[in-house]
Design a protein around this motif. Structure first.
Motif, PDB file in Angstrom:
ATOM      1  N   GLU A   1       0.827  -1.202   0.000  1.00 13.14           N
ATOM      2  CA  GLU A   1       0.000   0.000   0.000  1.00 13.14           C
ATOM      3  C   GLU A   1       0.866   1.258   0.000  1.00 13.14           C
ATOM      4  N   LEU A   2       1.977   1.223   0.729  1.00 11.13           N
ATOM      5  CA  LEU A   2       2.891   2.361   0.715  1.00 11.13           C
ATOM      6  C   LEU A   2       3.513   2.524  -0.669  1.00 11.13           C
ATOM      7  N   GLU A   3       3.885   1.412  -1.272  1.00 14.67           N
ATOM      8  CA  GLU A   3       4.505   1.466  -2.602  1.00 14.67           C
ATOM      9  C   GLU A   3       3.534   2.011  -3.641  1.00 14.67           C
ATOM     10  N   GLN A   4       2.279   1.583  -3.568  1.00 13.10           N
ATOM     11  CA  GLN A   4       1.276   2.052  -4.526  1.00 13.10           C
ATOM     12  C   GLN A   4       0.985   3.534  -4.348  1.00 13.10           C
ATOM     13  N   PHE A   5       1.006   3.986  -3.101  1.00 13.14           N
ATOM     14  CA  PHE A   5       0.718   5.391  -2.834  1.00 13.14           C
ATOM     15  C   PHE A   5       1.877   6.288  -3.251  1.00 13.14           C
ATOM     16  N   ASN A   6       3.094   5.908  -2.851  1.00 15.47           N
ATOM     17  CA  ASN A   6       4.277   6.706  -3.180  1.00 15.47           C
ATOM     18  C   ASN A   6       5.511   5.810  -3.048  1.00 15.47           C
ATOM     19  N   PRO A   7       6.096   5.375  -4.157  1.00 14.35           N
ATOM     20  CA  PRO A   7       7.258   4.472  -4.104  1.00 14.35           C
ATOM     21  C   PRO A   7       8.432   5.038  -3.317  1.00 14.35           C
ATOM     22  N   GLU A   8       8.531   6.360  -3.202  1.00 16.27           N
ATOM     23  CA  GLU A   8       9.642   6.968  -2.467  1.00 16.27           C
ATOM     24  C   GLU A   8       9.594   6.640  -0.976  1.00 16.27           C
ATOM     25  N   LEU A   9       8.423   6.255  -0.485  1.00 16.14           N
ATOM     26  CA  LEU A   9       8.304   5.896   0.935  1.00 16.14           C
ATOM     27  C   LEU A   9       9.158   4.677   1.273  1.00 16.14           C
ATOM     28  N   LEU A  10       9.414   3.838   0.275  1.00 24.78           N
ATOM     29  CA  LEU A  10      10.175   2.623   0.526  1.00 24.78           C
ATOM     30  C   LEU A  10      11.657   2.904   0.738  1.00 24.78           C
ATOM     31  N   GLN A  11      12.079   4.151   0.500  1.00 22.94           N
ATOM     32  CA  GLN A  11      13.474   4.518   0.732  1.00 22.94           C
ATOM     33  C   GLN A  11      13.729   4.886   2.196  1.00 22.94           C
ATOM     34  N   LYS A  12      12.671   4.988   2.984  1.00 24.18           N
ATOM     35  CA  LYS A  12      12.823   5.350   4.386  1.00 24.18           C
ATOM     36  C   LYS A  12      13.342   4.165   5.207  1.00 24.18           C
ATOM     37  N   ASP A  13      13.931   4.474   6.358  1.00 20.24           N
ATOM     38  CA  ASP A  13      14.338   3.414   7.283  1.00 20.24           C
ATOM     39  C   ASP A  13      13.101   2.754   7.876  1.00 20.24           C
ATOM     40  N   MET A  14      13.143   1.431   7.975  1.00 18.07           N
ATOM     41  CA  MET A  14      11.982   0.674   8.447  1.00 18.07           C
ATOM     42  C   MET A  14      12.381  -0.284   9.548  1.00 18.07           C
ATOM     43  N   LEU A  15      11.424  -0.570  10.407  1.00 19.42           N
ATOM     44  CA  LEU A  15      11.623  -1.490  11.521  1.00 19.42           C
ATOM     45  C   LEU A  15      10.289  -2.188  11.784  1.00 19.42           C
TER      46      LEU A  15
END
Length: 334
Positions: A265-279
């Motif tokens: 859902e994040l990727e579909q909304f804005n692929p740039e969100l996947l560049q953030k740090d995730m945990l």
């Protein structure tokens, strides 16, 4: 803050002021009836200005302020006097506000700091008086300029919550409970979906008097990027977070699938969100033994760090803060 008082998107009609007209005038003295041109310039029209205010958390105050009109500049005067500038209109907005043109969708301003001022719509320039048009061959100019028109149009103000850490998860994943445990925030907590209808912010105290900001965002469901559930209304707030903390409850039927849906859902909304740090944090872990934790860990993506926590017992909360602080410092150093 109640749901009805949280406004993060508003449409306004804006009109900057028109510039004043320059005038045609000639100086007359006791001994010289043709002492030359002295027509003054027109005053500038008023600007429409955006100003950041850290005391504001919503665009609610603009709900009944839909027409923003700045004053026109005054016309020039004799004796080379410039007309008064039109009074500017200042719109105070919370930090994280983006201003767009409704027709083009173009971002025209972005407010990120307290006291930051941006001229959103410029007032028209004042016209020049006839004093500017005198030449050796034309010492009695009969010409002066009109003022420029102001700018008008429908504009959009969009608030994206500023926070260091954003909690991402399905409804009822335990995001609000976690925020209430690690900060002084008191979000609404209940055992049903969509308890959280507005973003909640909390300052999380850390070691040596340090702290960071965490945002409890309304839950995502499958199809949110297409507008289902709360849809785009709150997905955009995630764009402002430095670190994304995925919260998946221990009693989920399929932990890997739940993460995959959130990620998609994040990727579909804005692929740039996947560049953030995730945990990834597995909440409600007080119901798990070590064997179940190992089984769940095998389902999770290998590249992303994960931790088991329980907001009820406090298990893993200190370690979670350490991980988040390390992620934030790594992000800021980059």
């Amino acid at each position: 803050m109640s749901e009805k008082n949280f406004i993060d998107y508003i449409r306004v009609f804006c009109h900057s002021g028109k510039g004043g007209r320059g005038i045609t005038h000639f100086m007359r003295t006791k001994f010289n009836a043709k002492a030359g041109p002295d027509g003054g310039d027109g005053g500038r029209g008023g600007h429409v200005i955006l100003r950041g205010n850290k005391q504001l958390w919503t665009l609610l105050h603009l709900r009944y302020f839909k027409n923003v009109v700045a004053d026109d500049g005054e016309n020039g005067m004799k004796n080379n006097c410039t007309g008064r500038f039109g009074k500017d209109v200042i719109i105070e907005v919370p930090l994280g506000t983006i201003a767009r043109d409704e027709e083009t969708g173009e971002i025209e301003a972005e407010i990120l700091e307290d006291g930051q001022e941006v001229i959103w719509l410029r007032g028209g320039r004042g016209g020049q008086g006839n004093q500017h048009f005198a030449t050796p061959t034309n010492q009695v100019p009969e010409h002066s300029q009109p003022g420029e028109e102001g700018v008008e149009g429908y504009k959009l103000l969009e608030l994206k919550v500023l926070a260091d850490v954003g909690l991402v998860g399905f409804p009822n994943a335990g995001k609000s409970t976690l925020l209430s445990v690690v900060s002084a925030a008191k979000p609404k907590i209940a055992n049903y979906a969509f308890t959280t209808l507005i973003p909640n912010l909390g300052m999380v105290p850390y070691r040596d008097g340090r702290s960071f900001c965490m945002a409890d965002l309304p839950g995502i469901i499958e199809g949110a990027s297409e507008g289902k559930g709360l849809g785009h209304r709150f997905l955009r707030h995630i764009e402002r977070n430095a670190v994304l903390l995925f919260l998946i409850p221990a009693d989920s039927e399929d932990h890997a699938k739940e993460f995959a849906v959130l990620y998609n859902e994040l990727e579909q909304f804005n692929p740039e969100l996947l560049q953030k740090d995730m945990l990834i944090a597995i909440s409600k872990s007080d119901m798990l033994d070590e064997e179940l934790k190992r089984e769940i860990a095998k389902e999770l993506p290998e590249k992303l760090p994960h931790i088991f926590i329980s907001s009820v017992t406090g298990f893993g909360i200190v370690e979670l803060k350490d991980l988040l602080w390390a992620k934030l410092n790594m992000t800021q150093s980059e």
